[in-house]
Design a protein around this motif. Structure first.
Motif, PDB file in Angstrom:
ATOM      1  N   ALA A   1      42.359  48.671  43.893  1.00  0.00           N
ATOM      2  CA  ALA A   1      42.813  49.158  42.588  1.00  0.00           C
ATOM      3  C   ALA A   1      44.047  50.038  42.756  1.00  0.00           C
ATOM      4  CB  ALA A   1      41.690  49.931  41.904  1.00  0.00           C
ATOM      5  N   HIS A   2      44.062  50.881  43.785  1.00  0.00           N
ATOM      6  CA  HIS A   2      45.219  51.739  44.073  1.00  0.00           C
ATOM      7  C   HIS A   2      46.463  50.890  44.326  1.00  0.00           C
ATOM      8  CE1 HIS A   2      47.623  54.980  45.746  1.00  0.00           C
ATOM      9  NE2 HIS A   2      47.714  54.342  46.914  1.00  0.00           N
TER      10      HIS A   2
ATOM     11  N   ARG B   1      38.930  45.126  36.607  1.00  0.00           N
ATOM     12  CA  ARG B   1      39.116  43.996  37.527  1.00  0.00           C
ATOM     13  C   ARG B   1      38.412  44.242  38.848  1.00  0.00           C
ATOM     14  NH1 ARG B   1      45.021  43.670  38.817  1.00  0.00           N
ATOM     15  NH2 ARG B   1      45.119  43.099  36.612  1.00  0.00           N
ATOM     16  N   TRP B   2      38.406  45.505  39.281  1.00  0.00           N
ATOM     17  CA  TRP B   2      37.805  45.837  40.574  1.00  0.00           C
ATOM     18  C   TRP B   2      36.410  46.428  40.447  1.00  0.00           C
ATOM     19  CZ3 TRP B   2      39.392  43.584  44.693  1.00  0.00           C
ATOM     20  CH2 TRP B   2      40.708  43.109  44.737  1.00  0.00           C
ATOM     21  N   GLY B   3      35.770  46.219  39.295  1.00  0.00           N
ATOM     22  CA  GLY B   3      34.352  46.544  39.168  1.00  0.00           C
ATOM     23  C   GLY B   3      34.046  47.955  38.732  1.00  0.00           C
ATOM     24  N   PHE B   4      35.040  48.706  38.254  1.00  0.00           N
ATOM     25  CA  PHE B   4      34.802  50.079  37.807  1.00  0.00           C
ATOM     26  C   PHE B   4      34.726  50.081  36.282  1.00  0.00           C
ATOM     27  CE2 PHE B   4      36.952  50.353  41.892  1.00  0.00           C
ATOM     28  CZ  PHE B   4      36.125  51.228  42.586  1.00  0.00           C
ATOM     29  N   ALA B   5      33.490  50.096  35.765  1.00  0.00           N
ATOM     30  CA  ALA B   5      33.292  49.973  34.325  1.00  0.00           C
ATOM     31  C   ALA B   5      33.476  51.295  33.602  1.00  0.00           C
ATOM     32  CB  ALA B   5      31.898  49.427  34.039  1.00  0.00           C
ATOM     33  N   HIS B   6      33.163  52.403  34.255  1.00  0.00           N
ATOM     34  CA  HIS B   6      33.218  53.714  33.617  1.00  0.00           C
ATOM     35  C   HIS B   6      34.549  54.377  33.987  1.00  0.00           C
ATOM     36  CE1 HIS B   6      32.264  57.841  32.546  1.00  0.00           C
ATOM     37  NE2 HIS B   6      31.187  57.396  31.919  1.00  0.00           N
ATOM     38  N   GLN B   7      35.438  54.477  33.009  1.00  0.00           N
ATOM     39  CA  GLN B   7      36.786  54.953  33.295  1.00  0.00           C
ATOM     40  C   GLN B   7      36.811  56.394  33.794  1.00  0.00           C
ATOM     41  OE1 GLN B   7      39.262  52.639  33.259  1.00  0.00           O
ATOM     42  NE2 GLN B   7      37.491  51.335  32.830  1.00  0.00           N
ATOM     43  N   GLY B   8      35.932  57.241  33.281  1.00  0.00           N
ATOM     44  CA  GLY B   8      35.885  58.629  33.730  1.00  0.00           C
ATOM     45  C   GLY B   8      35.481  58.730  35.195  1.00  0.00           C
ATOM     46  N   ARG B   9      34.463  57.973  35.592  1.00  0.00           N
ATOM     47  CA  ARG B   9      34.038  57.987  36.989  1.00  0.00           C
ATOM     48  C   ARG B   9      35.101  57.387  37.897  1.00  0.00           C
ATOM     49  NH1 ARG B   9      28.959  56.475  34.523  1.00  0.00           N
ATOM     50  NH2 ARG B   9      27.465  58.189  34.666  1.00  0.00           N
ATOM     51  N   PHE B  10      35.778  56.342  37.418  1.00  0.00           N
ATOM     52  CA  PHE B  10      36.854  55.756  38.203  1.00  0.00           C
ATOM     53  C   PHE B  10      37.959  56.773  38.437  1.00  0.00           C
ATOM     54  CE2 PHE B  10      41.064  53.643  38.056  1.00  0.00           C
ATOM     55  CZ  PHE B  10      41.013  53.003  39.302  1.00  0.00           C
ATOM     56  N   ALA B  11      38.354  57.482  37.383  1.00  0.00           N
ATOM     57  CA  ALA B  11      39.432  58.476  37.514  1.00  0.00           C
ATOM     58  C   ALA B  11      39.036  59.594  38.483  1.00  0.00           C
ATOM     59  CB  ALA B  11      39.779  59.054  36.146  1.00  0.00           C
ATOM     60  N   ALA B  12      37.773  60.032  38.418  1.00  0.00           N
ATOM     61  CA  ALA B  12      37.321  61.105  39.305  1.00  0.00           C
ATOM     62  C   ALA B  12      37.318  60.644  40.757  1.00  0.00           C
ATOM     63  CB  ALA B  12      35.930  61.568  38.890  1.00  0.00           C
ATOM     64  N   ALA B  13      36.801  59.437  41.009  1.00  0.00           N
ATOM     65  CA  ALA B  13      36.785  58.910  42.374  1.00  0.00           C
ATOM     66  C   ALA B  13      38.197  58.691  42.888  1.00  0.00           C
ATOM     67  CB  ALA B  13      35.998  57.600  42.414  1.00  0.00           C
ATOM     68  N   TYR B  14      39.079  58.226  42.018  1.00  0.00           N
ATOM     69  CA  TYR B  14      40.468  57.979  42.408  1.00  0.00           C
ATOM     70  C   TYR B  14      41.159  59.283  42.791  1.00  0.00           C
ATOM     71  CZ  TYR B  14      45.099  55.828  42.297  1.00  0.00           C
ATOM     72  OH  TYR B  14      46.337  55.356  42.649  1.00  0.00           O
ATOM     73  N   ARG B  15      40.931  60.321  41.999  1.00  0.00           N
ATOM     74  CA  ARG B  15      41.567  61.618  42.289  1.00  0.00           C
ATOM     75  C   ARG B  15      41.050  62.195  43.601  1.00  0.00           C
ATOM     76  NH1 ARG B  15      44.607  65.191  39.575  1.00  0.00           N
ATOM     77  NH2 ARG B  15      44.446  63.987  37.637  1.00  0.00           N
ATOM     78  N   ARG B  16      39.735  62.035  43.862  1.00  0.00           N
ATOM     79  CA  ARG B  16      39.198  62.531  45.124  1.00  0.00           C
ATOM     80  C   ARG B  16      39.833  61.820  46.318  1.00  0.00           C
ATOM     81  NH1 ARG B  16      34.252  62.458  42.278  1.00  0.00           N
ATOM     82  NH2 ARG B  16      33.707  60.427  43.205  1.00  0.00           N
TER      83      ARG B  16
END
Length: 365
Positions: free
Chosen positions: A317-318, A338-353
């Motif tokens: 995704a990155h 597309r890459w299986g991350f349905a919850h946008q808030g959780r995706f953003a948090a994991a991405y920032r980490r």
């Protein structure tokens, strides 16, 4: 053991098809019993889209027929009233389906065949059923199973509203093999109610999470696959069954939990992260049990197979965010889905980490 083949990915589905069905606005009272036969369910399309069907009718006969068709029941209506509006909103994702049912009057029926496993969560009214000399009553907040097979059952709904989840045999079989490979095949549920109140709440939270995911309008092959497996695994946790009745043996899987197993699994995940692979798929690809695979990752990588899979997908995704052009319509939500991350808030948090910035900032360059 048979090696699994990666499934062909499909583009995200935006919203899915919607079908609206309406029965007659009223019918004259029919003196005889109404019989419905369960419909043979079509096999799920790999990664197929979400189909939403809304059915409304004031005819008790039509309502009974549609309910039997939707839930794999052979119904015989004994008493029901025309007039109130019966409704069913059904969201079909292939291997699983969710529903919202409203039966605003009193409806009585017997069922002689059940072909689909359904989890029912009551939100209002009263549901009573009797089978094999056992009487049960369910009210708002209760969670229960309608199990395939079994004995003839008498049921009565009184101003009932409930939500439902249907789970396919394939999903349950995969979840059972993952929970305990010593008991392969379709699990048999031993009780129709959760083991305790906290587990009932676990089911409700899981069901709500999946419903929110489907309602978002952004689903993909990966999102639907993960959602179905989550529901099946939760059902095996919540309701006593043959797959989880015995705990793991102390030595189970440890022999195959080697560094070589880890290397082969990582290679398979790296090559197939774009497809809807599960824990069972990864284990089959490297010829070990799911538990041995978990032991290998914990013992030699201090993580789990699915956590590693999420990291790989996050990296993809990155890369897509860096390469995408927002001016051409690319969005964070579409790439995450597309890459299986349905919850946008959780995706953003994991991405920032992982990357120290937001997905939106990466997309904008």
């Amino acid at each position: 053991m048979v090696r699994t083949q990666p499934r062909t990915p499909v583009p995200p589905t935006t919203g899915g098809a919607v079908h609206t069905l309406a029965g007659p606005s009223a019918t004259t009272g029919a003196g005889g019993a109404v019989h419905t036969q369960p419909r043979t369910q079509a096999p799920p399309t790999p990664g197929g889209g979400v189909v939403r069907t809304e059915f409304r009718t004031r005819s008790a006969e039509e309502a009974g027929r549609f309910l039997g068709d939707a839930y794999g029941l052979s119904l015989r209506l004994r008493a029901a009233a025309d007039g109130p509006e019966y409704s069913l909103l059904r969201t079909d994702a292939g291997a699983f389906a969710g529903g919202a049912v409203s039966l605003p009057a009193r409806m009585e029926f017997t069922t002689h065949e059940v072909t689909a496993l359904t989890v029912v969560t009551m939100s209002a009214g009263l549901f009573e059923r009797s089978a094999a000399g056992v009487d049960e009553r369910f009210t708002a907040g209760d969670v229960l199973l309608v199990r395939p097979g079994g004995r003839p059952c008498f049921a009565r709904h009184t101003e009932t509203r409930c939500t439902t989840v249907n789970l396919s045999a394939a999903l349950l079989t995969e979840a059972a093999a993952t929970a305990d490979p010593r008991h392969p095949g379709l699990p048999r549920f031993l009780r129709s109610i959760p083991s305790d109140a906290p587990l009932a709440r676990l089911w409700t939270r899981t069901q709500d999470f999946v419903a929110e995911t489907l309602a978002s309008g952004l689903t993909s092959n990966l999102v639907l696959g993960q959602a179905g497996r989550l529901l099946a695994a939760t059902a095996l946790t919540v309701f006593p069954n043959t797959a989880t009745a015995g705990g793991p043996s102390p030595e189970d899987g440890t022999r195959d939990a080697s560094p070589g197993t880890l290397r082969r699994a990582i290679a398979f995940i790296d090559a197939n992260a774009h497809t809807d692979i599960s824990l069972a798929d990864i284990a089959a690809a490297v010829y070990v049990t799911p538990r041995a695979l978990q032991y290998a990752f914990r013992g030699h990588a201090e993580t789990t197979p699915l956590t590693y899979l999420r990291r790989v997908r996050l990296a993809h995704a990155h890369a897509d965010l860096k390469a995408a052009d927002p001016g051409a319509g690319a969005t964070v939500a579409a790439i995450a889905t597309r890459w299986g991350f349905a919850h946008q808030g959780r995706f953003a948090a994991a991405y920032r980490r992982m990357y120290g910035t937001s997905p939106g900032a990466t997309l904008r360059g």
